[in-house]
Design a protein around this motif. Sequence first.
Motif, PDB file in Angstrom:
ATOM      1  N   PRO A  21      32.107  15.777  -3.794  1.00  0.00           N
ATOM      2  CA  PRO A  21      30.805  15.051  -3.936  1.00  0.00           C
ATOM      3  C   PRO A  21      30.024  15.128  -4.495  1.00  0.00           C
ATOM      4  CG  PRO A  21      31.272  17.701  -2.905  1.00  0.00           C
ATOM      5  CD  PRO A  21      32.667  17.246  -4.740  1.00  0.00           C
ATOM      6  N   THR A  22      29.008  14.421  -3.853  1.00  0.00           N
ATOM      7  CA  THR A  22      27.227  13.377  -4.934  1.00  0.00           C
ATOM      8  C   THR A  22      26.793  14.106  -5.107  1.00  0.00           C
ATOM      9  OG1 THR A  22      26.314  12.945  -2.653  1.00  0.00           O
ATOM     10  CG2 THR A  22      28.237  10.710  -3.854  1.00  0.00           C
ATOM     11  N   ASN A  23      26.317  15.480  -4.664  1.00  0.00           N
ATOM     12  CA  ASN A  23      25.299  15.994  -5.317  1.00  0.00           C
ATOM     13  C   ASN A  23      26.120  16.629  -6.628  1.00  0.00           C
ATOM     14  OD1 ASN A  23      27.692  18.128  -4.906  1.00  0.00           O
ATOM     15  ND2 ASN A  23      26.292  19.244  -2.991  1.00  0.00           N
ATOM     16  N   PHE A  24      27.023  16.603  -7.459  1.00  0.00           N
ATOM     17  CA  PHE A  24      27.600  16.850  -8.488  1.00  0.00           C
ATOM     18  C   PHE A  24      26.982  15.685  -9.682  1.00  0.00           C
ATOM     19  CE2 PHE A  24      30.801  19.410  -6.416  1.00  0.00           C
ATOM     20  CZ  PHE A  24      30.744  19.904  -7.351  1.00  0.00           C
ATOM     21  N   LEU A  25      25.639  16.184  -9.813  1.00  0.00           N
ATOM     22  CA  LEU A  25      25.071  15.292 -11.334  1.00  0.00           C
ATOM     23  C   LEU A  25      24.983  15.677 -12.696  1.00  0.00           C
ATOM     24  CD1 LEU A  25      21.730  15.545  -9.353  1.00  0.00           C
ATOM     25  CD2 LEU A  25      22.998  14.237  -8.789  1.00  0.00           C
ATOM     26  N   TYR A  26      25.856  16.624 -12.825  1.00  0.00           N
ATOM     27  CA  TYR A  26      26.198  16.782 -14.039  1.00  0.00           C
ATOM     28  C   TYR A  26      27.759  16.277 -14.022  1.00  0.00           C
ATOM     29  CZ  TYR A  26      26.827  19.575 -18.058  1.00  0.00           C
ATOM     30  OH  TYR A  26      27.067  19.649 -19.849  1.00  0.00           O
ATOM     31  N   HIS A  27      28.463  17.539 -13.184  1.00  0.00           N
ATOM     32  CA  HIS A  27      29.594  18.093 -13.679  1.00  0.00           C
ATOM     33  C   HIS A  27      30.516  16.584 -12.711  1.00  0.00           C
ATOM     34  CE1 HIS A  27      28.440  21.799 -14.202  1.00  0.00           C
ATOM     35  NE2 HIS A  27      29.207  21.577 -15.284  1.00  0.00           N
ATOM     36  N   ASN A  28      30.605  14.861 -13.456  1.00  0.00           N
ATOM     37  CA  ASN A  28      31.144  14.488 -13.103  1.00  0.00           C
ATOM     38  C   ASN A  28      32.028  13.209 -13.898  1.00  0.00           C
ATOM     39  OD1 ASN A  28      29.386  12.896 -14.393  1.00  0.00           O
ATOM     40  ND2 ASN A  28      27.834  13.106 -12.337  1.00  0.00           N
ATOM     41  N   TYR A  29      32.565  11.853 -13.294  1.00  0.00           N
ATOM     42  CA  TYR A  29      33.183  10.784 -14.266  1.00  0.00           C
ATOM     43  C   TYR A  29      32.107  11.160 -15.928  1.00  0.00           C
ATOM     44  CZ  TYR A  29      35.050   7.403 -16.234  1.00  0.00           C
ATOM     45  OH  TYR A  29      36.315   6.218 -17.332  1.00  0.00           O
ATOM     46  N   THR A  30      30.821  10.714 -16.098  1.00  0.00           N
ATOM     47  CA  THR A  30      29.837  10.884 -16.766  1.00  0.00           C
ATOM     48  C   THR A  30      30.118  12.213 -18.175  1.00  0.00           C
ATOM     49  OG1 THR A  30      28.472   8.967 -15.586  1.00  0.00           O
ATOM     50  CG2 THR A  30      27.997  10.067 -17.583  1.00  0.00           C
ATOM     51  N   HIS A  31      29.599  12.904 -17.624  1.00  0.00           N
ATOM     52  CA  HIS A  31      30.235  14.173 -18.551  1.00  0.00           C
ATOM     53  C   HIS A  31      31.500  14.236 -19.158  1.00  0.00           C
ATOM     54  CE1 HIS A  31      29.947  18.077 -19.982  1.00  0.00           C
ATOM     55  NE2 HIS A  31      31.306  18.615 -18.882  1.00  0.00           N
ATOM     56  N   SER A  32      32.990  13.550 -18.291  1.00  0.00           N
ATOM     57  CA  SER A  32      34.414  13.909 -19.036  1.00  0.00           C
ATOM     58  C   SER A  32      34.249  13.251 -19.624  1.00  0.00           C
ATOM     59  CB  SER A  32      35.342  13.594 -17.606  1.00  0.00           C
ATOM     60  OG  SER A  32      35.069  14.593 -16.736  1.00  0.00           O
ATOM     61  N   PHE A 128      24.191  20.170 -26.454  1.00  0.00           N
ATOM     62  CA  PHE A 128      23.287  20.809 -26.955  1.00  0.00           C
ATOM     63  C   PHE A 128      22.533  20.876 -28.202  1.00  0.00           C
ATOM     64  CE2 PHE A 128      25.460  24.227 -24.456  1.00  0.00           C
ATOM     65  CZ  PHE A 128      24.035  24.971 -23.485  1.00  0.00           C
ATOM     66  N   GLY A 129      24.303  19.722 -29.123  1.00  0.00           N
ATOM     67  CA  GLY A 129      24.013  19.032 -30.756  1.00  0.00           C
ATOM     68  C   GLY A 129      23.462  17.926 -30.351  1.00  0.00           C
ATOM     69  N   LYS A 130      22.646  17.185 -29.188  1.00  0.00           N
ATOM     70  CA  LYS A 130      22.605  15.987 -29.302  1.00  0.00           C
ATOM     71  C   LYS A 130      21.323  15.456 -29.061  1.00  0.00           C
ATOM     72  CE  LYS A 130      27.570  14.278 -29.898  1.00  0.00           C
ATOM     73  NZ  LYS A 130      27.955  13.459 -30.999  1.00  0.00           N
ATOM     74  N   ASP A 131      21.172  13.990 -29.246  1.00  0.00           N
ATOM     75  CA  ASP A 131      19.842  13.798 -28.980  1.00  0.00           C
ATOM     76  C   ASP A 131      19.861  13.503 -27.591  1.00  0.00           C
ATOM     77  OD1 ASP A 131      19.557  13.865 -32.035  1.00  0.00           O
ATOM     78  OD2 ASP A 131      19.675  11.222 -31.949  1.00  0.00           O
ATOM     79  N   TYR A 132      20.397  13.653 -26.737  1.00  0.00           N
ATOM     80  CA  TYR A 132      20.292  13.193 -25.192  1.00  0.00           C
ATOM     81  C   TYR A 132      20.319  14.721 -24.688  1.00  0.00           C
ATOM     82  CZ  TYR A 132      25.733  13.284 -24.738  1.00  0.00           C
ATOM     83  OH  TYR A 132      26.983  14.449 -25.902  1.00  0.00           O
ATOM     84  N   PHE A 133      20.079  16.004 -25.171  1.00  0.00           N
ATOM     85  CA  PHE A 133      20.407  17.170 -24.846  1.00  0.00           C
ATOM     86  C   PHE A 133      19.101  17.127 -23.341  1.00  0.00           C
ATOM     87  CE2 PHE A 133      17.629  21.579 -24.373  1.00  0.00           C
ATOM     88  CZ  PHE A 133      18.794  21.865 -24.335  1.00  0.00           C
ATOM     89  N   GLU A 134      17.978  16.738 -23.421  1.00  0.00           N
ATOM     90  CA  GLU A 134      17.091  16.857 -22.519  1.00  0.00           C
ATOM     91  C   GLU A 134      17.399  16.092 -21.090  1.00  0.00           C
ATOM     92  OE1 GLU A 134      12.627  16.782 -23.356  1.00  0.00           O
ATOM     93  OE2 GLU A 134      12.552  17.810 -25.417  1.00  0.00           O
ATOM     94  N   GLU A 135      18.158  15.377 -21.093  1.00  0.00           N
ATOM     95  CA  GLU A 135      18.109  14.343 -20.637  1.00  0.00           C
ATOM     96  C   GLU A 135      19.502  14.655 -19.369  1.00  0.00           C
ATOM     97  OE1 GLU A 135      20.169  10.094 -19.519  1.00  0.00           O
ATOM     98  OE2 GLU A 135      19.306   9.914 -21.393  1.00  0.00           O
ATOM     99  N   ALA A 136      20.504  14.931 -20.207  1.00  0.00           N
ATOM    100  CA  ALA A 136      22.060  15.835 -19.568  1.00  0.00           C
ATOM    101  C   ALA A 136      21.504  17.461 -18.957  1.00  0.00           C
ATOM    102  CB  ALA A 136      22.763  16.168 -20.749  1.00  0.00           C
ATOM    103  N   SER A 137      20.704  18.241 -19.471  1.00  0.00           N
ATOM    104  CA  SER A 137      20.367  19.826 -19.269  1.00  0.00           C
ATOM    105  C   SER A 137      19.457  19.346 -17.955  1.00  0.00           C
ATOM    106  CB  SER A 137      18.863  20.289 -20.311  1.00  0.00           C
ATOM    107  OG  SER A 137      18.588  21.569 -19.890  1.00  0.00           O
ATOM    108  N   GLU A 138      18.801  18.060 -17.651  1.00  0.00           N
ATOM    109  CA  GLU A 138      18.003  18.299 -16.690  1.00  0.00           C
ATOM    110  C   GLU A 138      18.542  17.574 -15.675  1.00  0.00           C
ATOM    111  OE1 GLU A 138      14.229  17.662 -13.574  1.00  0.00           O
ATOM    112  OE2 GLU A 138      15.034  18.313 -15.289  1.00  0.00           O
ATOM    113  N   PHE A 139      19.934  16.841 -15.795  1.00  0.00           N
ATOM    114  CA  PHE A 139      20.851  16.756 -14.429  1.00  0.00           C
ATOM    115  C   PHE A 139      22.120  17.830 -14.211  1.00  0.00           C
ATOM    116  CE2 PHE A 139      21.350  12.205 -16.858  1.00  0.00           C
ATOM    117  CZ  PHE A 139      20.940  11.079 -14.912  1.00  0.00           C
ATOM    118  N   LEU A 140      21.340  18.911 -14.712  1.00  0.00           N
ATOM    119  CA  LEU A 140      22.388  20.026 -14.477  1.00  0.00           C
ATOM    120  C   LEU A 140      21.148  21.016 -14.128  1.00  0.00           C
ATOM    121  CD1 LEU A 140      24.550  21.879 -14.672  1.00  0.00           C
ATOM    122  CD2 LEU A 140      23.790  22.434 -16.961  1.00  0.00           C
TER     123      LEU A 140
END
Length: 403
Positions: A21-32, A128-140
């Motif tokens: 589904p399109t509402n998976f904004l974090y757990h998707n291909y990009t995350h994998s 959690f240990g990356k510079d993009y933590f806040e961006e990834a966390s917001e997607f979740l």
Amino acid sequence: MNDIVQAADDYILNLFKEELPTNFLYHNYTHSKRVLKSINEIIENSKLSKKESLVLRLSALLHDTGYIKCRDNHEEESARIAREFLESQEVEKDVIDEVEKCILATKFDKDPKNKLEEMIKDADASHFGKDYFEEASEFLRQELIAQNIKTYSPKEWRNENIRLLVEEHQFYSEYALKKWQPVKESNLAKLMKKRKKDRKKLKKEKLKAELKAKYKDASPERGIQTFYRVALRNHIKLSDIADTKANILLSVNAIIISLVLSNLLSKLDTNPFLIAPSAIFVVSSTISMILAVIATRPNVTRGEFTEEDVKNKSVNLTFFGNFHKMELSQYQWAIEELLKDRDYVYSSLTKDLYFLGKVLDRKYRILRWTYTIFVLGIIISIIAFAVSFSLAEQTVTVDNLVN
């Protein structure tokens, strides 16, 4: 080996494209792909066999495929999907078994049992240990909101992340502890700094509100000021209403007098019975006009004061009639003296309020007499006209009988 990894990449790309589904904004291909990149970092900096590296790469790509079926316990579904795909690709059974174990190890509340499980678990939570933590966390956070799982405000989400980083999450592998743990601590410090700043701001606003409420309750100044403000405003409104009423009477009576003079004056010679009612009508309207003018006529004041008047607090500096002839410098000095003494200020406002009331009393008493005379004049005039017309008709009738 690279062929099966690429095949797994192509597989999850099509799988997520068609079934996730399109509402998976974090757990998707990009995350994998992000997890694959992180596991490659670990592999490149660790002593692993080709088989172990393959297991980790396949686990990274396939570990979230179960989301196409369910969210809760998706790891079991992911392991099942991974086994079916890898069997279709004729991958060795021991590799499939290890991939399945690694996928199940990505459960957040499950402790890893070997180094491969430690590495895949660290890669899955590497943001959690990356510079993009806040961006990834917001997607979740947005994913949880979009799926109606839980709505976190930014502040609540920040607190949840702090709790998670402090109480629940940890890195296991040597590489993650060396490279990602310091960045994780930096991200945690940023979150805590923001929380501290918000708490300080909230505490300051709360203290400010408490002091404001305390000052408002403890001091009668605000109530006194409100009293004078409301009372003076009401007096001014009443004065405007009185002036408006007087202007209406002036206009109406002016129109009446002009109509009477233009229409009846020329007929008085041939109709002498109209003289008395017309005179009553004009006189009552004239008196009403005079009284209306008197009600709105301003009083002339001397417009001057002395230093003694100011020192003795006997002059009301809020009324223009007491200072309009004074020099600006003298008036400024007087106002400065006034503002030094709060009692003098309130005394001046009280005097202003009192004399405004006296003026209103005079205006409304005159207006009452004006309206009374106006109404009586109209009534008497109408009666006079009726009597005059009646007498005129009787006179004409008698004359006709005599003739």
